[in-house]
Structures are given as C-alpha cells and as structure tokens.
Write a protein that holds these residues in place. Structure first.
Motif, short mmCIF file in Angstrom:
data_model
loop_
_atom_site.label_atom_id
_atom_site.label_comp_id
_atom_site.label_asym_id
_atom_site.label_seq_id
_atom_site.Cartn_x
_atom_site.Cartn_y
_atom_site.Cartn_z
N ASP A 1 63.17 -48.03 2.09
CA ASP A 1 61.76 -47.68 2.28
C ASP A 1 60.87 -48.78 1.74
OD1 ASP A 1 62.50 -45.30 3.40
OD2 ASP A 1 62.18 -44.11 1.58
N GLY A 2 59.82 -49.07 2.49
CA GLY A 2 58.87 -50.08 2.07
C GLY A 2 59.07 -51.43 2.73
N PHE A 3 60.22 -51.63 3.39
CA PHE A 3 60.48 -52.91 4.04
C PHE A 3 60.02 -52.92 5.50
CE2 PHE A 3 63.22 -53.35 0.41
CZ PHE A 3 63.26 -54.71 0.17
N GLU A 4 59.47 -51.84 5.97
CA GLU A 4 59.09 -51.76 7.37
C GLU A 4 57.91 -52.68 7.69
OE1 GLU A 4 59.11 -49.27 5.27
OE2 GLU A 4 60.53 -47.73 5.92
N THR A 5 57.96 -53.30 8.87
CA THR A 5 56.81 -54.02 9.41
C THR A 5 56.27 -53.23 10.60
OG1 THR A 5 58.10 -55.31 10.99
CG2 THR A 5 57.86 -56.23 8.76
N PRO A 6 55.05 -53.53 11.05
CA PRO A 6 54.52 -52.80 12.20
C PRO A 6 55.40 -52.88 13.45
CG PRO A 6 52.75 -53.92 11.07
CD PRO A 6 54.02 -54.39 10.41
N ILE A 7 55.98 -54.06 13.71
CA ILE A 7 56.84 -54.17 14.89
C ILE A 7 58.09 -53.31 14.73
CG2 ILE A 7 58.36 -55.75 16.15
CD1 ILE A 7 56.23 -57.87 15.92
N TYR A 8 58.71 -53.37 13.55
CA TYR A 8 59.88 -52.53 13.31
C TYR A 8 59.53 -51.05 13.43
CZ TYR A 8 63.45 -49.99 10.75
OH TYR A 8 64.40 -49.07 10.40
N GLU A 9 58.40 -50.66 12.87
CA GLU A 9 57.98 -49.26 12.93
C GLU A 9 57.85 -48.81 14.39
OE1 GLU A 9 57.51 -46.96 10.75
OE2 GLU A 9 56.73 -47.73 8.86
N GLU A 10 57.27 -49.68 15.23
CA GLU A 10 57.08 -49.30 16.64
C GLU A 10 58.42 -49.21 17.36
OE1 GLU A 10 54.87 -48.18 20.02
OE2 GLU A 10 54.44 -48.24 17.87
N LEU A 11 59.31 -50.15 17.09
CA LEU A 11 60.63 -50.07 17.72
C LEU A 11 61.40 -48.86 17.22
CD1 LEU A 11 61.76 -53.80 17.84
CD2 LEU A 11 61.44 -52.26 19.79
N ARG A 12 61.28 -48.54 15.94
CA ARG A 12 61.95 -47.36 15.42
C ARG A 12 61.43 -46.10 16.10
NH1 ARG A 12 61.85 -46.08 9.03
NH2 ARG A 12 59.61 -45.90 9.48
N ARG A 13 60.10 -46.05 16.31
CA ARG A 13 59.52 -44.89 17.00
C ARG A 13 60.07 -44.78 18.42
NH1 ARG A 13 55.98 -43.74 20.67
NH2 ARG A 13 55.43 -45.94 21.00
N LEU A 14 60.13 -45.90 19.12
CA LEU A 14 60.64 -45.90 20.49
C LEU A 14 62.12 -45.52 20.52
CD1 LEU A 14 58.90 -49.10 21.87
CD2 LEU A 14 58.41 -46.73 22.52
N ALA A 15 62.89 -46.03 19.57
CA ALA A 15 64.31 -45.68 19.52
C ALA A 15 64.50 -44.18 19.32
CB ALA A 15 65.00 -46.47 18.41
N ARG A 16 63.70 -43.60 18.44
CA ARG A 16 63.81 -42.15 18.22
C ARG A 16 63.39 -41.37 19.46
NH1 ARG A 16 61.31 -42.11 12.04
NH2 ARG A 16 63.29 -42.51 10.97
N GLN A 17 62.35 -41.86 20.14
CA GLN A 17 61.89 -41.17 21.35
C GLN A 17 62.95 -41.22 22.45
OE1 GLN A 17 57.99 -42.37 22.75
NE2 GLN A 17 58.48 -41.83 24.86
N ALA B 1 64.91 -49.66 33.69
CA ALA B 1 66.24 -50.17 33.33
C ALA B 1 66.19 -51.20 32.20
CB ALA B 1 66.92 -50.76 34.57
N ALA B 2 65.36 -52.23 32.35
CA ALA B 2 65.30 -53.27 31.31
C ALA B 2 64.70 -52.72 30.02
CB ALA B 2 64.49 -54.47 31.81
N THR B 3 63.66 -51.91 30.13
CA THR B 3 63.00 -51.36 28.95
C THR B 3 63.96 -50.47 28.16
OG1 THR B 3 60.86 -51.44 30.03
CG2 THR B 3 61.07 -49.97 28.14
N HIS B 4 64.63 -49.57 28.86
CA HIS B 4 65.56 -48.68 28.17
C HIS B 4 66.72 -49.46 27.55
CE1 HIS B 4 64.19 -45.22 31.03
NE2 HIS B 4 63.26 -45.58 30.18
N ALA B 5 67.22 -50.47 28.28
CA ALA B 5 68.32 -51.27 27.74
C ALA B 5 67.91 -51.97 26.45
CB ALA B 5 68.78 -52.30 28.78
N ALA B 6 66.68 -52.50 26.43
CA ALA B 6 66.20 -53.19 25.23
C ALA B 6 66.07 -52.23 24.05
CB ALA B 6 64.86 -53.86 25.52
N VAL B 7 65.51 -51.05 24.30
CA VAL B 7 65.31 -50.08 23.21
C VAL B 7 66.66 -49.54 22.73
CG1 VAL B 7 64.28 -47.87 22.58
CG2 VAL B 7 62.99 -49.48 23.98
N LEU B 8 67.55 -49.20 23.66
CA LEU B 8 68.85 -48.69 23.26
C LEU B 8 69.66 -49.75 22.52
CD1 LEU B 8 69.79 -46.58 26.42
CD2 LEU B 8 69.36 -45.71 24.11
#
Length: 269
Positions: free
Chosen positions: A179-195, A161-168
């Motif tokens: 393009d080019g402004f991504e950081t590793p943390i943003y990239e990981e959150l973007r991947r999770l959001a897409r998943q 519940a908490a994990t999904h709420a945070a990602v959504l």
C-alpha cells in the motif's frame, strides 16, 4: 409488434426491456427464458419451431449467431436483427436465410447494466419494423451510431480484442505491491483489470476467437521487452505520435503522477 428474442442472457434481456413491443424469449435454458420474461413482462417461447413473429432478434454468443440465424430465420415475418457483437458474418447469414426481410445488426457498446449508451447500427435492409425498433432504442436515451459491417468489425479488433488482451495481460503479469506505492496509471490499470476479470470468461474468449488484435499487443510487448534504451525511446515516440498527433513526448512534462528523470540523473520531484 411481436418480437421473439432468441437468447435470454443479459443482452437479450436488455433488448427486450429497451424496445416497445410484445416480447417472447426462447433459450436452451428454460429457467433463463422464464426469468427474462418475468423481468420485462414478456412470455416464454419454444426454441425449436412453433409460431412466427414480426421480428426475430438473435441475442446469442457471437460464435453461434450464424447457426442461430439459420435455425430461426423462418420464424420471422417482417424482420430479423441481432445483438451478437459481430456484424459481417451475422448479416451475411441474414441475407442468405432471410433475403426478403428487413435486416439490421446492432452492437450495444456497453454492458447492459450501464445502459443507455452508444449502439453501433448497420441497416442492411431497413423498413418500418426495424425503424420502429431503432426509434424505441433512441427514445430510451441510446445514441445510434450508423456504420458499416466492415468498419465495425475492423474497429472491434482494437476496441475489444486488443484492448482486452492488453488488460488481461497486465492482470496476469502484475504482482501485488505494498500500500502506498500506487501511481495514477497503475491505479487505472488495476481498476480496469478488476472490471474485466469480473465479467464472463466465455464472452472474452469469443471476442478473441472472432477478432484479430491480440497478436499485435503481444508483438508490441515483445518489442518493448527486447528493446535497449535507445530503441525503447523510439518506441515511446512512435506510441506518442499515434496518440498525440506526432508531438514529441520528450518535450512534455509528465502529468500522470509517474516520475521523469532530470538531466542530473536524479528523480524529478
């Protein structure tokens, strides 16, 4: 052993394929039942009544599992199990409607396409039939995580519940960046959001309706949004203590690709 699986979605199909048994599927969607049966070389069963089976497995959405147990328990001769994802209500319904049968609740902690993986297991009333089913799952490479219904459901408040709420929330709040402004943390959150957003909305809605957790995420986000600089530093230290055993985050260099400020006020290289 003859097993009736009520619910011919992805999880029910996974279960039918993962056990060593003669499998039949029953579903409100007859085409889904037929497709699942064809995939695992099983058969289609009548959803309302009919023959009995050694084991009945409920593979229905968690919002409907207690009702399905009440409707289908009398078709089980030896055991009743579920893979709905919520354990305390399911096991309470099993005990009420099948007090003399073996009773086990399972929660595969993975999407079916990612099998094998860890499976949370509560043996409320174990026996030879459920032992055979669990041995089949273990033989397929799954790790059986023995737990209690209360511990499982409490953990799901954070794990789901908490994990999904945070990602959504991130998926809803984030805006596109060049393009080019991504950081590793943003990239990981973007991947999770897409998943997460590639999944089934009803599943995520059922999780939020069943488990607490989203309110805590909302409260934390509100605290961060309202915090001044000193308050935010305190919140950061509190978060760091939760995840790093109380170490002071300010004493560590960032290793995630984000930038820290140096003492002169400039961006650290």
């Amino acid at each position: 052993m003859d097993v009736l699986i009520v619910g011919a979605g992805s999880m029910g199909t996974w279960f039918g394929d993962a056990i060593d048994a003669r499998v039949s599927f029953a579903d409100v969607d007859g085409d889904a039942a037929a497709a699942a049966a064809e995939r695992v070389d099983g058969s289609v069963a009548d959803l309302e009544g009919g023959r009995t089976y050694d084991v009945v497995c409920l593979a229905v959405p968690m919002a409907h599992v207690t009702g399905a147990i009440a409707e289908q328990a009398d078709r089980a001769e030896r055991a009743i199990v579920d893979v709905s994802g919520v354990m305390e209500p399911a096991l309470e319904a099993m005990e009420r409607h099948a007090p003399d049968l073996e009773r086990v609740s399972l929660h595969p902690l993975f999407a079916p396409e990612r099998a094998p993986g860890s499976i949370a297991v509560v043996r409320d009333r174990s026996g030879p039939a459920t032992d055979d089913l669990l041995a089949s799952l273990a033989a397929r490479g799954n790790e059986l995580l023995e737990t209690t219904a209360a511990d499982h459901d409490e953990a799901m408040e954070t794990v789901q519940a908490a994990t999904h709420a945070a990602v959504l929330s991130f998926a809803l709040a984030a805006e596109s960046v060049p393009d080019g402004f991504e950081t590793p943390i943003y990239e990981e959150l973007r991947r999770l959001a897409r998943q997460v957003t590639a999944g089934t909305p009803r599943v995520y809605a059922d999780i939020q309706a069943t488990f607490d957790g989203a309110d805590a995420v909302a409260d934390a986000a509100a605290d961060i949004a309202a915090a001044d600089s000193e308050e935010l530093e305190a919140l950061y230290r509190e978060a760091a203590a939760n995840w790093h055993g109380g170490s002071d985050a300010d004493e560590r260099d960032a290793d995630d690709g984000e930038t820290d400020r140096d003492e002169s006020g400039g961006d650290a290289a």
